[in-house]
Write a protein that holds these residues in place. Sequence first.
Motif, PDB file in Angstrom:
ATOM      1  N   VAL A 180       0.821  -1.217   0.000  1.00 10.91           N
ATOM      2  CA  VAL A 180       0.000   0.000   0.000  1.00 10.91           C
ATOM      3  C   VAL A 180       0.854   1.265   0.000  1.00 10.91           C
ATOM      4  CG1 VAL A 180      -1.773   1.283   1.232  1.00 10.91           C
ATOM      5  CG2 VAL A 180      -1.831  -1.226   1.254  1.00 10.91           C
ATOM      6  N   SER A 181       1.827   1.350   0.893  1.00  5.22           N
ATOM      7  CA  SER A 181       2.531   2.601   1.192  1.00  5.22           C
ATOM      8  C   SER A 181       3.409   3.069   0.037  1.00  5.22           C
ATOM      9  CB  SER A 181       3.391   2.429   2.450  1.00  5.22           C
ATOM     10  OG  SER A 181       2.606   2.013   3.543  1.00  5.22           O
ATOM     11  N   GLU A 182       3.593   4.381  -0.014  1.00 11.27           N
ATOM     12  CA  GLU A 182       4.443   4.986  -1.044  1.00 11.27           C
ATOM     13  C   GLU A 182       5.929   4.715  -0.794  1.00 11.27           C
ATOM     14  OE1 GLU A 182       3.712   6.724  -3.755  1.00 11.27           O
ATOM     15  OE2 GLU A 182       1.540   6.913  -3.527  1.00 11.27           O
ATOM     16  N   GLU A 183       6.285   4.552   0.467  1.00  4.51           N
ATOM     17  CA  GLU A 183       7.682   4.339   0.825  1.00  4.51           C
ATOM     18  C   GLU A 183       7.860   2.991   1.502  1.00  4.51           C
ATOM     19  OE1 GLU A 183      10.014   6.450   0.003  1.00  4.51           O
ATOM     20  OE2 GLU A 183       8.695   8.073  -0.695  1.00  4.51           O
ATOM     21  N   ARG A 184       9.079   2.471   1.447  1.00  4.28           N
ATOM     22  CA  ARG A 184       9.387   1.216   2.129  1.00  4.28           C
ATOM     23  C   ARG A 184       9.612   1.449   3.626  1.00  4.28           C
ATOM     24  NH1 ARG A 184      14.530  -1.110  -0.882  1.00  4.28           N
ATOM     25  NH2 ARG A 184      15.155   1.059  -0.556  1.00  4.28           N
ATOM     26  N   LEU A 185       9.273   0.470   4.418  1.00  2.66           N
ATOM     27  CA  LEU A 185       9.628   0.462   5.837  1.00  2.66           C
ATOM     28  C   LEU A 185      11.042  -0.095   5.926  1.00  2.66           C
ATOM     29  CD1 LEU A 185       8.720   0.860   8.802  1.00  2.66           C
ATOM     30  CD2 LEU A 185       7.920  -1.512   8.764  1.00  2.66           C
ATOM     31  N   MET A 186      11.988   0.753   6.280  1.00  2.35           N
ATOM     32  CA  MET A 186      13.406   0.405   6.158  1.00  2.35           C
ATOM     33  C   MET A 186      13.882  -0.413   7.353  1.00  2.35           C
ATOM     34  SD  MET A 186      13.930   1.841   3.257  1.00  2.35           S
ATOM     35  CE  MET A 186      15.721   1.840   3.059  1.00  2.35           C
TER      36      MET A 186
END
Length: 445
Positions: A39-45
């Motif tokens: 879903v999210s635009e960015e990765r969970l790093m």
Amino acid sequence: MNLCIKLLLLSLALSLSSAFAGDKPLKILITNVHIFDGVSEERLMNSNVLIEDHLIKQISNQPILVDDAIQIDGKARTLIPGLIDMHWHSAYASIPMNVGLTSDHAYHLLIGAKSNEKALLRGFTTVRDVGGNVFSLAKLTDTGVYDGPRIFPSGPAISQTSGHTDFRPSTAVPADLDAPLVYMERIGHVIVADGVPEVLKRTREALRMGATQIKINSGGGVSSSFDPLDVTQFTIEETKAAVDAAKDWNTYVATHTFTDAATRRAVEAGVLSIEHGHLLSEETLRLMKEKGAYLSMQPILDDEDAIPFPEGSFSRMKYIAVTKGTDRVYQLAKKIGVKTVFGTDTLFDPELAEKQGKQLAKLARWYTPVEVLRQATSTAGELLARSGPRNPYPEGPLGVIKQGAYADLILVDGNPLENIDLVANPQENFDLIMKNGKIYKNELN
């Protein structure tokens, strides 16, 4: 390998199996990954994921402390949800047409099982099978007899006389009511129904067989022999009969259609999923948005991957007309905000089936990488869930990485949110493929 080493490996394998046997759930801890959750635009790093049996137990960017888990170092790869093909035909995808139409049901399913195994190794952990009697294949996949994606089966595609999946010969008119069904109908790949009572009966039969959603045909098709693209199929009453029967079973109808007239009739009758739709107008797409219908479209173009219909043939002319609409409809659907899912609709072509990931990557012509991945993960999972209690996999959501979701996971060597072409070559770029908590490919160790 000498006998001592063989015995040592056997002992180690038995120890591992006993350690995770019985009531003690199998745990796998994947560390050091960057997560695209669907879903999210960015990765969970810099994250870690704990899988317990077949579900995601915990996600954290802090260390997860667990003693009895198999640990996999993700080596800073990108973890994405397993991919979903929303328009797949297990029984037809990898069989040439002349072979498929002259072979028995067992042949279709055995080839389909092998084809689905290859699809799984391309990262497609779930497919929605929109036409064909693959109920046995779905059950045997779930029980582990065959490796492959989990299957949401529609069963027989329901057509009117002269419709898209009317496979009777050209000489079969006028129809003899006492004549036996043709082979493709007898084995449950397709069925013809005319009038409200027959549509109700055939829809209910498909549900009785185990359909998770219903597939009908509301308009002309490309590969079919008797229906031009412009024809509209099933009356509003017939279409509504299928929708009502599906609603009684708390699920929905998907329909094959390309044109405005056929699509508007289907959407007005309550059809939830429009399969194809390459010739739709802005007005009809806005109606779909208003009604909450999904667009299940394929990124087909008249390019190097075009279906090789004979030049000048009826099907070739229809194919060209359809592909001319692909650019415009994707652009309009994106502008309007119609919920769109990815599917391939590969038919009778094992070489094209191998390009499943390449087809997904083609969506970059119209969408950002995140939007592309959503079509094959979270948005697809959302539509699959509309099967309600007919959903064979009710324990958690599909197409997302979150606590409680099914552990369908891919580790990508690179960042597909920046380079979507990575999904076009899964052999090289997918280092780990997991479905339902089971690892089917691991190139990390």
